[in-house]
Design a protein around this motif. Sequence first.
Motif, PDB file in Angstrom:
ATOM      1  N   GLN A   1      49.189  46.635  35.991  1.00 27.71           N
ATOM      2  CA  GLN A   1      49.513  46.192  37.342  1.00 27.71           C
ATOM      3  C   GLN A   1      48.338  46.439  38.287  1.00 27.71           C
ATOM      4  OE1 GLN A   1      53.022  48.609  37.689  1.00 27.71           O
ATOM      5  NE2 GLN A   1      54.348  46.810  37.605  1.00 27.71           N
ATOM      6  N   LYS A   2      47.689  47.582  38.136  1.00 29.12           N
ATOM      7  CA  LYS A   2      46.528  47.890  38.976  1.00 29.12           C
ATOM      8  C   LYS A   2      45.403  46.888  38.716  1.00 29.12           C
ATOM      9  CE  LYS A   2      47.437  52.819  39.401  1.00 29.12           C
ATOM     10  NZ  LYS A   2      46.955  54.167  39.119  1.00 29.12           N
ATOM     11  N   ARG A   3      45.158  46.557  37.439  1.00 27.22           N
ATOM     12  CA  ARG A   3      44.118  45.579  37.108  1.00 27.22           C
ATOM     13  C   ARG A   3      44.439  44.236  37.752  1.00 27.22           C
ATOM     14  NH1 ARG A   3      44.376  47.916  32.036  1.00 27.22           N
ATOM     15  NH2 ARG A   3      45.759  46.270  31.298  1.00 27.22           N
ATOM     16  N   TYR A   4      45.702  43.802  37.660  1.00 26.32           N
ATOM     17  CA  TYR A   4      46.093  42.508  38.223  1.00 26.32           C
ATOM     18  C   TYR A   4      45.891  42.497  39.730  1.00 26.32           C
ATOM     19  CZ  TYR A   4      48.741  38.419  39.536  1.00 26.32           C
ATOM     20  OH  TYR A   4      49.110  37.232  40.074  1.00 26.32           O
ATOM     21  N   ILE A   5      46.290  43.567  40.418  1.00 21.03           N
ATOM     22  CA  ILE A   5      46.133  43.633  41.871  1.00 21.03           C
ATOM     23  C   ILE A   5      44.655  43.578  42.252  1.00 21.03           C
ATOM     24  CG2 ILE A   5      46.384  45.134  43.906  1.00 21.03           C
ATOM     25  CD1 ILE A   5      48.988  43.786  43.077  1.00 21.03           C
ATOM     26  N   HIS A   6      43.800  44.303  41.536  1.00 21.41           N
ATOM     27  CA  HIS A   6      42.365  44.278  41.842  1.00 21.41           C
ATOM     28  C   HIS A   6      41.769  42.903  41.552  1.00 21.41           C
ATOM     29  CE1 HIS A   6      41.847  48.402  43.056  1.00 21.41           C
ATOM     30  NE2 HIS A   6      42.594  48.783  42.019  1.00 21.41           N
ATOM     31  N   TYR A   7      42.225  42.267  40.467  1.00 25.13           N
ATOM     32  CA  TYR A   7      41.748  40.924  40.132  1.00 25.13           C
ATOM     33  C   TYR A   7      42.177  39.939  41.216  1.00 25.13           C
ATOM     34  CZ  TYR A   7      41.305  36.490  37.677  1.00 25.13           C
ATOM     35  OH  TYR A   7      40.986  35.203  37.345  1.00 25.13           O
ATOM     36  N   PHE A   8      43.450  39.977  41.605  1.00 23.39           N
ATOM     37  CA  PHE A   8      43.971  39.069  42.617  1.00 23.39           C
ATOM     38  C   PHE A   8      43.279  39.303  43.962  1.00 23.39           C
ATOM     39  CE2 PHE A   8      47.329  37.412  45.478  1.00 23.39           C
ATOM     40  CZ  PHE A   8      47.389  36.128  44.969  1.00 23.39           C
ATOM     41  N   SER A   9      43.027  40.560  44.298  1.00 24.27           N
ATOM     42  CA  SER A   9      42.311  40.901  45.526  1.00 24.27           C
ATOM     43  C   SER A   9      40.904  40.299  45.508  1.00 24.27           C
ATOM     44  CB  SER A   9      42.234  42.411  45.678  1.00 24.27           C
ATOM     45  OG  SER A   9      41.400  42.765  46.741  1.00 24.27           O
ATOM     46  N   GLY A  10      40.256  40.361  44.354  1.00 19.90           N
ATOM     47  CA  GLY A  10      38.923  39.773  44.217  1.00 19.90           C
ATOM     48  C   GLY A  10      38.939  38.268  44.403  1.00 19.90           C
ATOM     49  N   LEU A  11      39.993  37.620  43.898  1.00 19.03           N
ATOM     50  CA  LEU A  11      40.115  36.175  44.098  1.00 19.03           C
ATOM     51  C   LEU A  11      40.309  35.847  45.579  1.00 19.03           C
ATOM     52  CD1 LEU A  11      42.397  35.116  41.110  1.00 19.03           C
ATOM     53  CD2 LEU A  11      39.989  34.573  41.433  1.00 19.03           C
ATOM     54  N   LEU A  12      41.164  36.634  46.271  1.00 19.97           N
ATOM     55  CA  LEU A  12      41.411  36.391  47.696  1.00 19.97           C
ATOM     56  C   LEU A  12      40.162  36.635  48.534  1.00 19.97           C
ATOM     57  CD1 LEU A  12      44.954  37.958  48.232  1.00 19.97           C
ATOM     58  CD2 LEU A  12      44.354  35.534  48.190  1.00 19.97           C
ATOM     59  N   SER A  13      39.404  37.676  48.201  1.00 17.33           N
ATOM     60  CA  SER A  13      38.230  38.023  49.007  1.00 17.33           C
ATOM     61  C   SER A  13      37.025  37.143  48.689  1.00 17.33           C
ATOM     62  CB  SER A  13      37.857  39.489  48.799  1.00 17.33           C
ATOM     63  OG  SER A  13      37.361  39.684  47.481  1.00 17.33           O
ATOM     64  N   GLY A  14      37.065  36.460  47.551  1.00 16.98           N
ATOM     65  CA  GLY A  14      35.933  35.616  47.159  1.00 16.98           C
ATOM     66  C   GLY A  14      34.905  36.332  46.311  1.00 16.98           C
ATOM     67  N   SER A  15      35.125  37.629  46.021  1.00 19.45           N
ATOM     68  CA  SER A  15      34.165  38.348  45.189  1.00 19.45           C
ATOM     69  C   SER A  15      34.286  37.953  43.716  1.00 19.45           C
ATOM     70  CB  SER A  15      34.327  39.859  45.352  1.00 19.45           C
ATOM     71  OG  SER A  15      35.601  40.283  44.909  1.00 19.45           O
ATOM     72  N   ILE A  16      35.420  37.382  43.336  1.00 21.19           N
ATOM     73  CA  ILE A  16      35.618  36.856  41.981  1.00 21.19           C
ATOM     74  C   ILE A  16      35.858  35.363  42.105  1.00 21.19           C
ATOM     75  CG2 ILE A  16      37.117  36.840  39.954  1.00 21.19           C
ATOM     76  CD1 ILE A  16      37.764  39.749  40.489  1.00 21.19           C
ATOM     77  N   LYS A  17      35.134  34.589  41.341  1.00 17.11           N
ATOM     78  CA  LYS A  17      35.288  33.133  41.349  1.00 17.11           C
ATOM     79  C   LYS A  17      36.065  32.697  40.114  1.00 17.11           C
ATOM     80  CE  LYS A  17      32.623  32.611  44.941  1.00 17.11           C
ATOM     81  NZ  LYS A  17      33.219  32.564  46.222  1.00 17.11           N
ATOM     82  N   MET A  18      36.945  31.748  40.297  1.00 18.10           N
ATOM     83  CA  MET A  18      37.727  31.206  39.198  1.00 18.10           C
ATOM     84  C   MET A  18      36.836  30.289  38.371  1.00 18.10           C
ATOM     85  SD  MET A  18      41.200  31.131  38.353  1.00 18.10           S
ATOM     86  CE  MET A  18      42.426  31.020  39.555  1.00 18.10           C
ATOM     87  N   ASN A  19      36.898  30.409  37.054  1.00 15.11           N
ATOM     88  CA  ASN A  19      36.118  29.554  36.169  1.00 15.11           C
ATOM     89  C   ASN A  19      36.871  28.244  36.000  1.00 15.11           C
ATOM     90  OD1 ASN A  19      34.569  28.376  34.222  1.00 15.11           O
ATOM     91  ND2 ASN A  19      34.758  30.016  32.732  1.00 15.11           N
ATOM     92  N   ASN A  20      36.260  27.124  36.414  1.00 14.10           N
ATOM     93  CA  ASN A  20      36.931  25.835  36.317  1.00 14.10           C
ATOM     94  C   ASN A  20      36.531  25.049  35.070  1.00 14.10           C
ATOM     95  OD1 ASN A  20      34.351  25.168  37.021  1.00 14.10           O
ATOM     96  ND2 ASN A  20      34.887  23.941  38.801  1.00 14.10           N
ATOM     97  N   LYS A  21      35.747  25.666  34.193  1.00 11.80           N
ATOM     98  CA  LYS A  21      35.362  24.985  32.956  1.00 11.80           C
ATOM     99  C   LYS A  21      36.498  25.080  31.944  1.00 11.80           C
ATOM    100  CE  LYS A  21      30.506  25.907  33.634  1.00 11.80           C
ATOM    101  NZ  LYS A  21      29.331  26.631  33.182  1.00 11.80           N
ATOM    102  N   PRO A  22      36.642  24.078  31.079  1.00 11.22           N
ATOM    103  CA  PRO A  22      37.724  24.125  30.070  1.00 11.22           C
ATOM    104  C   PRO A  22      37.539  25.306  29.121  1.00 11.22           C
ATOM    105  CG  PRO A  22      36.595  21.996  30.031  1.00 11.22           C
ATOM    106  CD  PRO A  22      35.858  22.872  30.983  1.00 11.22           C
ATOM    107  N   LEU A  23      38.657  25.829  28.663  1.00 11.23           N
ATOM    108  CA  LEU A  23      38.666  26.933  27.712  1.00 11.23           C
ATOM    109  C   LEU A  23      39.367  26.436  26.454  1.00 11.23           C
ATOM    110  CD1 LEU A  23      38.228  29.983  27.139  1.00 11.23           C
ATOM    111  CD2 LEU A  23      40.503  30.336  28.076  1.00 11.23           C
TER     112      LEU A  23
END
Length: 88
Positions: free
Chosen positions: A29-51
Amino acid sequence: SHSADQALDRFAMKRFYEDKVVPVGQPSQKRYIHYFSGLLSGSIKMNNKPLFLHHVIMHGIPNFESKGGCRPFLKIYQAMQPVYTSGI
């Protein structure tokens, strides 16, 4: 925040985090919150390339039953639609 709505959303997420997540405090849960926070703040970018998923490997079999072993279940989604469901 760029707007009042974004500030309210952040406040709501912080309040939710403090009220619901902190008392439980599971590492996932802590990892998810930190990941989601990074997405909201812009410090983490979503990868839009196909997987492409070519295979799944499980090392070791957890012993969840008294008889030994477990029965894994796998469901794969593409564009939010299930494309594969393993047997149960």
